[in-house]
Write an enzyme that holds these catalytic residues in place. Structure first.
Site, mmCIF file in Angstrom:
data_model
loop_
_atom_site.group_PDB
_atom_site.id
_atom_site.type_symbol
_atom_site.label_atom_id
_atom_site.label_comp_id
_atom_site.label_asym_id
_atom_site.label_seq_id
_atom_site.Cartn_x
_atom_site.Cartn_y
_atom_site.Cartn_z
ATOM 1 N N HIS A 112 -1.940 11.254 -0.077
ATOM 2 C CA HIS A 112 -1.941 10.011 -0.868
ATOM 3 C C HIS A 112 -1.733 10.263 -2.350
ATOM 4 O O HIS A 112 -1.318 9.393 -3.082
ATOM 5 C CB HIS A 112 -3.305 9.298 -0.715
ATOM 6 N N LYS A 143 -7.958 -0.504 10.925
ATOM 7 C CA LYS A 143 -7.311 -0.962 9.682
ATOM 8 C C LYS A 143 -6.044 -0.135 9.455
ATOM 9 O O LYS A 143 -5.001 -0.653 9.047
ATOM 10 C CB LYS A 143 -8.295 -0.814 8.516
ATOM 11 N N ASP A 172 3.145 -14.566 11.574
ATOM 12 C CA ASP A 172 1.854 -14.969 11.025
ATOM 13 C C ASP A 172 0.868 -13.795 11.101
ATOM 14 O O ASP A 172 0.333 -13.489 12.178
ATOM 15 C CB ASP A 172 1.373 -16.178 11.849
ATOM 16 N N GLU A 222 0.818 -1.227 0.000
ATOM 17 C CA GLU A 222 0.000 0.000 0.000
ATOM 18 C C GLU A 222 0.845 1.267 0.000
ATOM 19 O O GLU A 222 1.655 1.482 0.909
ATOM 20 C CB GLU A 222 -0.930 0.000 1.228
HETATM 21 C C1 MEV Z 1 -6.043 3.555 4.724
HETATM 22 O O1 MEV Z 1 -5.328 2.388 4.363
HETATM 23 C C2 MEV Z 1 -6.080 3.724 6.227
HETATM 24 C C3 MEV Z 1 -6.938 4.890 6.746
HETATM 25 O O2 MEV Z 1 -8.256 4.775 6.207
HETATM 26 C C4 MEV Z 1 -6.952 4.780 8.239
HETATM 27 C C5 MEV Z 1 -7.934 5.701 8.929
HETATM 28 O O3 MEV Z 1 -8.944 6.104 8.322
HETATM 29 O O4 MEV Z 1 -7.684 6.013 10.115
HETATM 30 C C6 MEV Z 1 -6.384 6.207 6.271
#
Ligand code: MEV
Length: 429
Positions: A383, A269, A285, A82
């Protein structure tokens, strides 16, 4: 390690980065020869790792920079596909570094094996019998894996849980026997599974019940690590935002993730973007860690944020992340995968506890970076550049073309692969 050689690392070419690693004394001159090839997993090894192996699957490996954890500087190998994960972690780590870095505590490092018993004639009596025979159960478990005991680890405690019959799932009452095992430097799945399978018949005979299985639990609640950081508000200033405002917005973003599971999943995430990247790079793992971490996030009965961001009495921003992190530094693919060995070398051959501290700190950095961007300029701005680069590569750009197409794509009205292809064909006309 000489850190100065790693400054402006992102601006260097791949060859220059490898040279910088030599200058920074992260790798030797000999390691640098044919560097990328040396880190690849050879087919001969891959073929013994899985069944029906046909090839190996590459994931980019990068370095998280600027990490100061428990007063020690780290360069952290991260494997991720990513864009912006490594840049975000390094950027956050730099701010946190200026504030004294991360402080961690590894609360315990004990794995748990489970034996669920059904058809126990009297669960209350059986529970007492199990606890009265804890020493004998531990002895039998240790006899099944003497080498871990010889090295100073082994089974240490027995616990029981009663799970009442549940009509919704038509499930019977279970008496669950937990055995706690110190697996030392290993993640320990094999050690734990060997021990629980060995004691299963004995536990059945003690309870007159039927054991339906014997297996490690990946919900490693006895293997928690906490990383904390503390930042004065002047370090939080962003163009157009006072430090206090950024702090309060970060706290608010975290409060939202504590109360709303839809947000909590995305928030977590983001944490796992960093955690998984180091778990994977270290040969551990990822699925075991993911499963345990998300269960831990739901421990209150609702899925919530794993981090907590609060305001200190003096106005500083305080961040904290606690997660179960049963990683190892030996066993599994760790000792045979060349990249995992390189990761260990770059991290200074950490112990499993130290590796836990490193990974939790990367997770906290990742979360700080994501929510700081979300509550200020938004996530897309940061990004954009990396996304443009991925699109340029997807469109077929090679060598110098990648940067040229990326730059033009950032100015374009529509940033997509079609535009990237158009820009590339103009370049090659
Ligand atoms: C993207 O991979 C992760 C984010 O969505 C985490 C978040 O929203 O805190 C930017």
């Amino acid at each position: 390690m000489k850190k100065t050689f790693l400054s402006k690392f992102y601006q260097k070419t791949l060859t220059e980065r490898v040279k910088a690693l030599v200058s920074a004394e992260v790798i030797s001159e000999e390691d640098a020869i044919d560097f990328n090839h040396k880190l690849q997993l050879p087919n001969e090894i891959a073929n013994h790792m899985i069944e029906n192996q046909i090839a190996t699957y590459g994931v980019p490996l990068g370095l998280g920079l600027n990490f100061l954890i428990d007063n020690k500087d780290y360069v952290i190998p991260m494997a991720t596909e990513e864009p912006s994960v490594i840049a975000a972690a390094s950027f956050a780590a730099k701010t946190i570094n200026h504030a004294g870095g991360f402080t961690t505590t590894v609360q315990n490092r004990t794995m748990i094996g489970q034996i669920p018993l059904k058809d126990v004639p009297n669960v209350d009596d059986a529970e007492k019998v199990i606890l009265a025979h804890a020493e004998q159960i531990i002895e039998r478990a240790n006899a099944a894996h003497p080498s871990i005991v010889k090295r100073g680890g082994g089974a240490t405690a027995i616990e029981t849980r009663i799970i009442e019959a549940n009509d919704t799932y038509n499930s019977p009452t279970f008496l669950v026997v937990h055995i706690h095992i110190d697996t030392l430097e290993a993640m320990g799945a094999n050690i734990v599974n060997t021990m629980v399978e060995a004691i299963k018949p004995y536990v059945e005979s003690l309870t007159s019940g039927t054991a339906i299985m014997g297996i490690l639990t990946n919900y490693a609640t006895e293997c928690l690590v906490t990383s904390i950081c503390r930042m004065p508000v002047h370090l939080l200033e962003r163009s157009g935002f006072a430090g206090e405002e950024v702090r309060d917005r970060i706290i608010e973003a975290c409060q939202f993730a504590l109360v709303d599971p839809y947000r909590a999943v995305t928030h977590n995430k983001g944490i796992m973007n960093g955690v998984d990247a180091v778990v994977l790079a270290s040969g551990n793992d990822t699925r075991a860690i993911e499963a345990g971490v998300h269960a831990y996030a739901a421990r209150s009965g609702q899925y919530r944020s794993l981090t907590n961001w609060t305001k200190a009495e003096n106005g500083d921003l305080l961040g904290e992340l606690t997660i179960p992190l049963p990683v190892g530094t030996v066993g599994g693919s760790i000792s045979i995968h060349p990249t995992a060995q390189f990761t260990s070398q770059v991290l200074g051959s950490p112990t499993a506890k130290e590796l836990e501290s490193i990974i939790a700190s990367v997770g906290l950095a990742q979360n700080f970076s994501a929510i700081r961007a979300l509550v200020t300029e938004g996530i897309q701005k940061g990004h954009m550049g990396l996304q443009a680069k991925s699109l340029a590569i997807s469109a077929g750009a090679k060598g110098d073309q990648i940067d040229k197409v990326t730059e033009q794509l950032k100015q374009a009205n529509n940033m997509n692969v079609t535009t990237a292809k158009e820009l590339l064909s103009k370049l090659t006309d």
